[in-house]
Design a protein around this motif. Structure first.
Motif, PDB file in Angstrom:
ATOM      1  N   GLY A  66       0.072   2.667  -8.897  1.00 15.74           N
ATOM      2  CA  GLY A  66      -0.529   2.112  -9.570  1.00 15.74           C
ATOM      3  C   GLY A  66      -0.335  -0.001  -9.629  1.00 15.74           C
ATOM      4  O   GLY A  66      -1.039  -0.879  -9.331  1.00 15.74           O
ATOM      5  N   LEU A  67       0.737  -0.099  -8.292  1.00 16.40           N
ATOM      6  CA  LEU A  67       1.801  -1.559  -8.357  1.00 16.40           C
ATOM      7  C   LEU A  67       1.145  -2.319  -7.448  1.00 16.40           C
ATOM      8  O   LEU A  67       0.309  -1.288  -6.336  1.00 16.40           O
ATOM      9  N   ARG A  68       0.856  -3.408  -7.583  1.00 15.27           N
ATOM     10  CA  ARG A  68       0.104  -4.425  -6.556  1.00 15.27           C
ATOM     11  C   ARG A  68       0.802  -5.944  -6.249  1.00 15.27           C
ATOM     12  O   ARG A  68       1.498  -5.543  -7.305  1.00 15.27           O
ATOM     13  N   PHE A  69       1.117  -5.674  -5.321  1.00 18.76           N
ATOM     14  CA  PHE A  69       1.999  -6.260  -4.741  1.00 18.76           C
ATOM     15  C   PHE A  69       1.471  -7.579  -3.514  1.00 18.76           C
ATOM     16  O   PHE A  69       0.290  -7.383  -3.221  1.00 18.76           O
ATOM     17  N   ARG A  70       2.097  -8.107  -2.573  1.00 15.46           N
ATOM     18  CA  ARG A  70       1.514  -8.942  -1.779  1.00 15.46           C
ATOM     19  C   ARG A  70       2.517  -9.251  -0.828  1.00 15.46           C
ATOM     20  O   ARG A  70       3.901  -9.494  -1.294  1.00 15.46           O
ATOM     21  N   PHE A  71       2.416  -9.198   0.824  1.00  9.07           N
ATOM     22  CA  PHE A  71       3.230  -9.755   1.462  1.00  9.07           C
ATOM     23  C   PHE A  71       3.124 -10.063   3.071  1.00  9.07           C
ATOM     24  O   PHE A  71       1.516 -10.181   2.720  1.00  9.07           O
ATOM     25  N   LYS A  72       3.124 -10.620   3.867  1.00  8.32           N
ATOM     26  CA  LYS A  72       1.654 -11.070   5.314  1.00  8.32           C
ATOM     27  C   LYS A  72       2.853 -10.168   6.501  1.00  8.32           C
ATOM     28  O   LYS A  72       3.726  -9.820   6.309  1.00  8.32           O
ATOM     29  N   VAL A  83      -2.551   3.297  -3.622  1.00  2.00           N
ATOM     30  CA  VAL A  83      -2.935   4.183  -4.156  1.00  2.00           C
ATOM     31  C   VAL A  83      -1.998   5.489  -3.982  1.00  2.00           C
ATOM     32  O   VAL A  83      -3.212   6.680  -4.486  1.00  2.00           O
ATOM     33  N   GLU A  84      -1.239   6.070  -3.901  1.00  2.73           N
ATOM     34  CA  GLU A  84      -0.679   7.108  -3.578  1.00  2.73           C
ATOM     35  C   GLU A  84       1.026   7.253  -3.557  1.00  2.73           C
ATOM     36  O   GLU A  84       2.072   6.189  -2.880  1.00  2.73           O
ATOM     37  N   HIS A  85       1.455   7.503  -4.573  1.00  2.66           N
ATOM     38  CA  HIS A  85       2.770   7.884  -4.037  1.00  2.66           C
ATOM     39  C   HIS A  85       3.851   8.689  -4.771  1.00  2.66           C
ATOM     40  O   HIS A  85       3.199   9.517  -6.288  1.00  2.66           O
TER      41      HIS A  85
END
Length: 170
Positions: A66-72, A83-85
Protein backbone atom coordinates in the motif's frame (compact mmCIF):
# COMPACT_ATOMS: atom_id res chain seq x y z
CA UNK A 1 10.53 -22.38 -9.57
CA UNK A 2 7.97 -19.72 -8.74
CA UNK A 3 6.55 -17.15 -11.13
CA UNK A 4 5.16 -13.62 -11.08
CA UNK A 5 1.54 -13.02 -10.08
CA UNK A 6 -0.02 -10.73 -12.69
CA UNK A 7 -3.02 -8.48 -12.06
CA UNK A 8 -5.79 -8.17 -14.63
CA UNK A 9 -4.81 -5.84 -17.44
CA UNK A 10 -1.07 -6.45 -17.04
CA UNK A 11 -0.62 -10.05 -18.18
CA UNK A 12 2.34 -10.38 -20.58
CA UNK A 13 1.26 -10.75 -24.17
CA UNK A 14 -1.78 -8.51 -23.64
CA UNK A 15 0.15 -5.29 -22.95
CA UNK A 16 2.06 -2.82 -25.11
CA UNK A 17 5.48 -3.79 -23.73
CA UNK A 18 6.94 -6.58 -21.62
CA UNK A 19 10.41 -7.31 -20.36
CA UNK A 20 11.84 -10.12 -18.28
CA UNK A 21 15.27 -10.34 -16.67
CA UNK A 22 16.62 -13.07 -14.42
CA UNK A 23 19.86 -14.03 -12.76
CA UNK A 24 20.81 -17.11 -10.80
CA UNK A 25 23.93 -16.66 -8.69
CA UNK A 26 25.76 -18.63 -6.04
CA UNK A 27 26.88 -17.45 -2.63
CA UNK A 28 23.98 -15.08 -1.93
CA UNK A 29 20.61 -15.59 -0.27
CA UNK A 30 17.31 -13.76 -0.39
CA UNK A 31 18.18 -12.32 3.03
CA UNK A 32 21.42 -10.87 1.61
CA UNK A 33 19.69 -9.10 -1.27
CA UNK A 34 16.27 -8.14 0.11
CA UNK A 35 17.37 -5.02 2.06
CA UNK A 36 18.80 -3.43 -1.11
CA UNK A 37 15.66 -4.04 -3.13
CA UNK A 38 13.18 -3.32 -0.35
CA UNK A 39 14.81 -0.01 0.66
CA UNK A 40 13.95 2.20 -2.31
CA UNK A 41 16.27 5.04 -1.27
CA UNK A 42 19.20 2.65 -1.85
CA UNK A 43 18.30 2.03 -5.51
CA UNK A 44 20.23 5.04 -6.85
CA UNK A 45 23.38 3.84 -5.03
CA UNK A 46 23.63 0.76 -7.26
CA UNK A 47 21.28 1.48 -10.18
CA UNK A 48 22.10 4.62 -12.14
CA UNK A 49 18.69 4.71 -13.86
CA UNK A 50 16.89 5.44 -10.59
CA UNK A 51 16.77 8.84 -8.91
CA UNK A 52 14.84 11.16 -6.62
CA UNK A 53 13.00 8.53 -4.55
CA UNK A 54 10.34 10.11 -2.32
CA UNK A 55 7.51 8.71 -0.20
CA UNK A 56 3.97 9.78 0.58
CA UNK A 57 2.55 10.13 4.09
CA UNK A 58 5.97 10.27 5.83
CA UNK A 59 6.50 6.56 5.16
CA UNK A 60 9.47 4.67 3.72
CA UNK A 61 12.29 4.17 2.97
CA UNK A 62 11.37 0.48 3.16
CA UNK A 63 8.62 -0.70 0.86
CA UNK A 64 5.41 -2.13 2.30
CA UNK A 65 1.99 -3.07 0.98
CA UNK A 66 0.00 0.00 0.00
CA UNK A 67 2.97 2.37 0.22
CA UNK A 68 2.92 5.18 -2.35
CA UNK A 69 6.19 6.59 -3.61
CA UNK A 70 7.75 8.46 -6.50
CA UNK A 71 11.00 8.15 -8.42
CA UNK A 72 12.53 8.91 -11.79
CA UNK A 73 13.51 6.15 -14.22
CA UNK A 74 13.97 5.87 -18.00
CA UNK A 75 13.38 9.61 -18.25
CA UNK A 76 9.91 9.34 -16.69
CA UNK A 77 8.79 10.74 -13.35
CA UNK A 78 6.90 7.74 -11.98
CA UNK A 79 4.31 7.62 -9.21
CA UNK A 80 3.89 4.15 -7.75
CA UNK A 81 1.99 2.09 -5.22
CA UNK A 82 3.24 -1.19 -3.77
CA UNK A 83 0.58 -3.79 -4.63
CA UNK A 84 2.41 -6.94 -3.49
CA UNK A 85 4.88 -7.27 -0.64
CA UNK A 86 5.98 -10.61 0.77
CA UNK A 87 9.10 -10.34 2.92
CA UNK A 88 11.55 -13.25 3.03
CA UNK A 89 10.31 -16.35 4.83
CA UNK A 90 12.36 -19.53 4.90
CA UNK A 91 11.20 -21.86 2.12
CA UNK A 92 9.11 -19.27 0.28
CA UNK A 93 10.04 -16.69 -2.35
CA UNK A 94 10.09 -13.02 -1.39
CA UNK A 95 7.99 -10.80 -3.64
CA UNK A 96 7.51 -7.12 -4.25
CA UNK A 97 5.54 -5.44 -7.01
CA UNK A 98 4.28 -1.97 -7.70
CA UNK A 99 1.84 -0.35 -10.06
CA UNK A 100 3.51 2.72 -11.50
CA UNK A 101 2.29 5.47 -13.74
CA UNK A 102 3.60 8.52 -15.54
CA UNK A 103 0.67 10.89 -15.91
CA UNK A 104 -0.24 12.49 -19.19
CA UNK A 105 -2.73 12.50 -22.01
CA UNK A 106 -3.57 9.60 -24.33
CA UNK A 107 -0.23 10.04 -26.11
CA UNK A 108 2.04 10.35 -23.06
CA UNK A 109 0.48 8.40 -20.17
CA UNK A 110 2.30 5.20 -19.17
CA UNK A 111 1.08 2.53 -16.73
CA UNK A 112 3.31 -0.32 -15.55
CA UNK A 113 3.31 -3.34 -13.29
CA UNK A 114 6.87 -4.04 -12.11
CA UNK A 115 7.33 -7.25 -10.13
CA UNK A 116 10.28 -8.90 -8.40
CA UNK A 117 10.69 -12.43 -7.13
CA UNK A 118 13.67 -13.54 -5.01
CA UNK A 119 14.01 -17.26 -4.38
CA UNK A 120 16.63 -19.38 -2.62
CA UNK A 121 17.43 -22.46 -4.69
CA UNK A 122 19.29 -25.68 -3.92
CA UNK A 123 23.08 -25.65 -4.10
CA UNK A 124 23.48 -22.29 -2.34
CA UNK A 125 21.94 -20.48 -5.34
CA UNK A 126 19.75 -17.40 -5.48
CA UNK A 127 17.28 -16.61 -8.25
CA UNK A 128 16.23 -13.02 -8.85
CA UNK A 129 13.50 -12.47 -11.42
CA UNK A 130 12.15 -9.08 -12.42
CA UNK A 131 9.43 -8.59 -14.99
CA UNK A 132 7.51 -5.55 -16.11
CA UNK A 133 4.51 -4.98 -18.33
CA UNK A 134 3.54 -1.58 -19.67
CA UNK A 135 0.46 -0.01 -21.19
CA UNK A 136 0.38 3.22 -23.21
CA UNK A 137 1.86 4.92 -26.26
CA UNK A 138 5.31 5.37 -24.63
CA UNK A 139 5.31 1.60 -24.00
CA UNK A 140 4.74 0.95 -27.70
CA UNK A 141 7.77 3.11 -28.52
CA UNK A 142 9.92 1.34 -25.92
CA UNK A 143 8.85 -2.08 -27.24
CA UNK A 144 10.04 -1.20 -30.74
CA UNK A 145 13.41 0.23 -29.67
CA UNK A 146 16.52 -1.77 -30.54
CA UNK A 147 18.38 -2.46 -28.36
CA UNK A 148 15.54 -2.69 -25.88
CA UNK A 149 16.14 -0.08 -23.15
CA UNK A 150 13.92 -1.91 -20.65
CA UNK A 151 15.77 -5.21 -20.98
CA UNK A 152 19.14 -3.49 -20.74
CA UNK A 153 18.10 -1.17 -17.91
CA UNK A 154 16.61 -3.93 -15.81
CA UNK A 155 19.69 -6.08 -16.37
CA UNK A 156 21.76 -3.20 -14.99
CA UNK A 157 19.44 -3.14 -11.96
CA UNK A 158 19.86 -6.87 -11.40
CA UNK A 159 23.64 -6.71 -11.83
CA UNK A 160 23.88 -3.75 -9.45
CA UNK A 161 21.72 -5.50 -6.88
CA UNK A 162 23.93 -8.59 -6.93
CA UNK A 163 27.10 -6.49 -6.83
CA UNK A 164 26.02 -4.38 -3.84
CA UNK A 165 24.99 -7.49 -1.88
CA UNK A 166 28.32 -9.19 -2.65
CA UNK A 167 30.30 -6.13 -1.52
CA UNK A 168 28.40 -6.09 1.76
CA UNK A 169 29.43 -9.72 2.39
CA UNK A 170 33.13 -8.84 2.26
Amino acid sequence: MSDIIWPKGYVPGFTDNYCSNEVIVTGLTVADVWPYLNTATLWPTYYANSADVEFDDDKGPELSAGLRFRFKTFGFPVKAEVVEHVAPVLGQPARVAWHGWAEGDAETRLDVHHAWLLEDLSGNRLRILTQETQVGKPAEVLAAAKPNPMINGHQDWLDGLVEVARKKQK
